[in-house]
Design a protein around this motif. Structure first.
Motif, PDB file in Angstrom:
ATOM      1  N   PHE A  81      -0.338  62.899  -2.824  1.00  0.00           N
ATOM      2  CA  PHE A  81      -0.105  61.509  -2.424  1.00  0.00           C
ATOM      3  C   PHE A  81      -0.060  61.369  -0.905  1.00  0.00           C
ATOM      4  O   PHE A  81      -0.585  60.397  -0.338  1.00  0.00           O
ATOM      5  N   VAL A  82       0.565  62.362  -0.244  1.00  0.00           N
ATOM      6  CA  VAL A  82       0.632  62.349   1.222  1.00  0.00           C
ATOM      7  C   VAL A  82      -0.760  62.369   1.839  1.00  0.00           C
ATOM      8  O   VAL A  82      -0.996  61.801   2.907  1.00  0.00           O
ATOM      9  N   THR A  83      -1.684  63.028   1.171  1.00  0.00           N
ATOM     10  CA  THR A  83      -3.068  63.065   1.646  1.00  0.00           C
ATOM     11  C   THR A  83      -3.816  61.804   1.231  1.00  0.00           C
ATOM     12  O   THR A  83      -4.535  61.201   2.036  1.00  0.00           O
ATOM     13  N   ILE A 168      -0.387  67.639   7.522  1.00  0.00           N
ATOM     14  CA  ILE A 168      -1.436  67.482   6.513  1.00  0.00           C
ATOM     15  C   ILE A 168      -2.590  66.651   7.065  1.00  0.00           C
ATOM     16  O   ILE A 168      -3.771  66.994   6.883  1.00  0.00           O
ATOM     17  N   VAL A 169      -2.270  65.567   7.748  1.00  0.00           N
ATOM     18  CA  VAL A 169      -3.314  64.709   8.324  1.00  0.00           C
ATOM     19  C   VAL A 169      -4.124  65.469   9.377  1.00  0.00           C
ATOM     20  O   VAL A 169      -5.356  65.376   9.417  1.00  0.00           O
ATOM     21  N   ALA A 170      -3.445  66.244  10.215  1.00  0.00           N
ATOM     22  CA  ALA A 170      -4.147  67.008  11.249  1.00  0.00           C
ATOM     23  C   ALA A 170      -5.090  68.035  10.630  1.00  0.00           C
ATOM     24  O   ALA A 170      -6.237  68.196  11.080  1.00  0.00           O
ATOM     25  N   ALA A 211      -8.551  57.932  13.949  1.00  0.00           N
ATOM     26  CA  ALA A 211      -8.363  57.724  12.510  1.00  0.00           C
ATOM     27  C   ALA A 211      -7.148  58.494  12.003  1.00  0.00           C
ATOM     28  O   ALA A 211      -6.397  58.002  11.149  1.00  0.00           O
ATOM     29  N   SER A 212      -6.934  59.681  12.541  1.00  0.00           N
ATOM     30  CA  SER A 212      -5.773  60.484  12.138  1.00  0.00           C
ATOM     31  C   SER A 212      -4.474  59.809  12.560  1.00  0.00           C
ATOM     32  O   SER A 212      -3.495  59.777  11.796  1.00  0.00           O
ATOM     33  N   LEU A 213      -4.447  59.281  13.774  1.00  0.00           N
ATOM     34  CA  LEU A 213      -3.249  58.577  14.236  1.00  0.00           C
ATOM     35  C   LEU A 213      -2.982  57.348  13.377  1.00  0.00           C
ATOM     36  O   LEU A 213      -1.831  57.047  13.035  1.00  0.00           O
ATOM     37  N   PHE A 219       1.142  55.552   7.191  1.00  0.00           N
ATOM     38  CA  PHE A 219       2.027  56.162   6.191  1.00  0.00           C
ATOM     39  C   PHE A 219       3.490  55.949   6.569  1.00  0.00           C
ATOM     40  O   PHE A 219       4.324  55.608   5.713  1.00  0.00           O
ATOM     41  N   ARG A 220       3.804  56.143   7.833  1.00  0.00           N
ATOM     42  CA  ARG A 220       5.188  55.932   8.266  1.00  0.00           C
ATOM     43  C   ARG A 220       5.614  54.493   8.055  1.00  0.00           C
ATOM     44  O   ARG A 220       6.746  54.219   7.632  1.00  0.00           O
TER      45      ARG A 220
END
Length: 232
Positions: A81-83, A168-170, A211-213, A219-220
């Motif tokens: 889910f985090v991904t 995970i995002v990185a 996009a990662s940021l 998510f936060r």
């Protein structure tokens, strides 16, 4: 099975089925032959990767609902889910923004018409997905995951949001950026998305980082909006 578990499982199955139907219907379009002939095929597209992870998240949730004693699957789903959710939010926000405001940066050209000479002076027409497929690929994952999160999932802890999510995002950013860059070397410098093809390497790196940021911040924000912890 409790009525709440039936509701969760039904929602997750319907969402997964709609997303899968979008992929199946894409494979029936003429442009699929062009995509499949490229190195990397559909796996070049962040949309397709995000779709696969979203479907896996939904189906894992169904198994958890049916077999709640398999605690390791619950943990696996939390990390899926985090991904899946930040990835889906990034895909949806970037895709629809560019489609509505700068379509040439996101809409591929339709080279699927047979018999067209490569030297033709007439530029290929842009290829737009049918709306139902577009919604299945570029809207359903984000909407379904957010509904699932607020209705059925517990919010993530401060430690998970601070450390696990960025990590995970990185990792995913490095993986996708490396993969799509490698595919482009095999496809004559053509990327799956025009805005990447038209950007030099520093610009593409900035896009990957940006996009990662966006994924981490979104998510936060969604986790902050979550009103309470809910039972699994």
């Amino acid at each position: 099975m409790a009525s709440s578990s039936v509701l969760k499982s039904s929602f997750r199955l319907v969402a997964a089925a709609f997303m899968i139907s979008g992929y199946v219907r894409v494979r029936n379009l003429l442009i699929d032959a062009v995509i499949s002939d490229q190195y990397g095929g559909h796996s070049q597209y962040l949309t397709m990767q995000g779709l696969a992870i979203a479907v896996a998240t939904m189906l894992t949730g169904v198994v958890v609902d049916l077999l709640p004693f398999l605690s390791f699957l619950r943990v696996l789903r939390r990390y899926l889910f985090v991904t899946a959710m930040p990835l889906a939010v990034v895909i949806t926000s970037i895709y629809w923004t560019l489609l509505l405001l700068f379509p040439k940066l996101i809409v591929v050209q339709d080279f699927s018409q047979p018999g067209s000479p490569s030297s033709s002076s007439e530029a290929p027409k842009p290829f737009y997905l049918p709306l139902s497929i577009d919604l299945a690929l570029h809207a359903c994952p984000a909407i379904a995951l957010m509904v699932d999160f607020f209705a059925f999932e517990s919010k993530y802890t401060a430690s998970e949001v601070k450390y696990a999510v960025p990590a995970i995002v990185a990792c995913y950013c490095v993986f996708y950026g490396s993969w799509v860059e490698y595919c482009a070397t095999k496809n004559n410098g053509i990327f799956p998305y025009p805005f990447l093809t038209h950007s030099p390497l520093p610009g593409r790196i900035a896009i990957y980082v940006g996009a990662s940021l966006l994924a981490v911040v979104s998510f936060r924000f969604l986790n902050w909006l979550h009103p309470r912890s809910v039972g699994q």
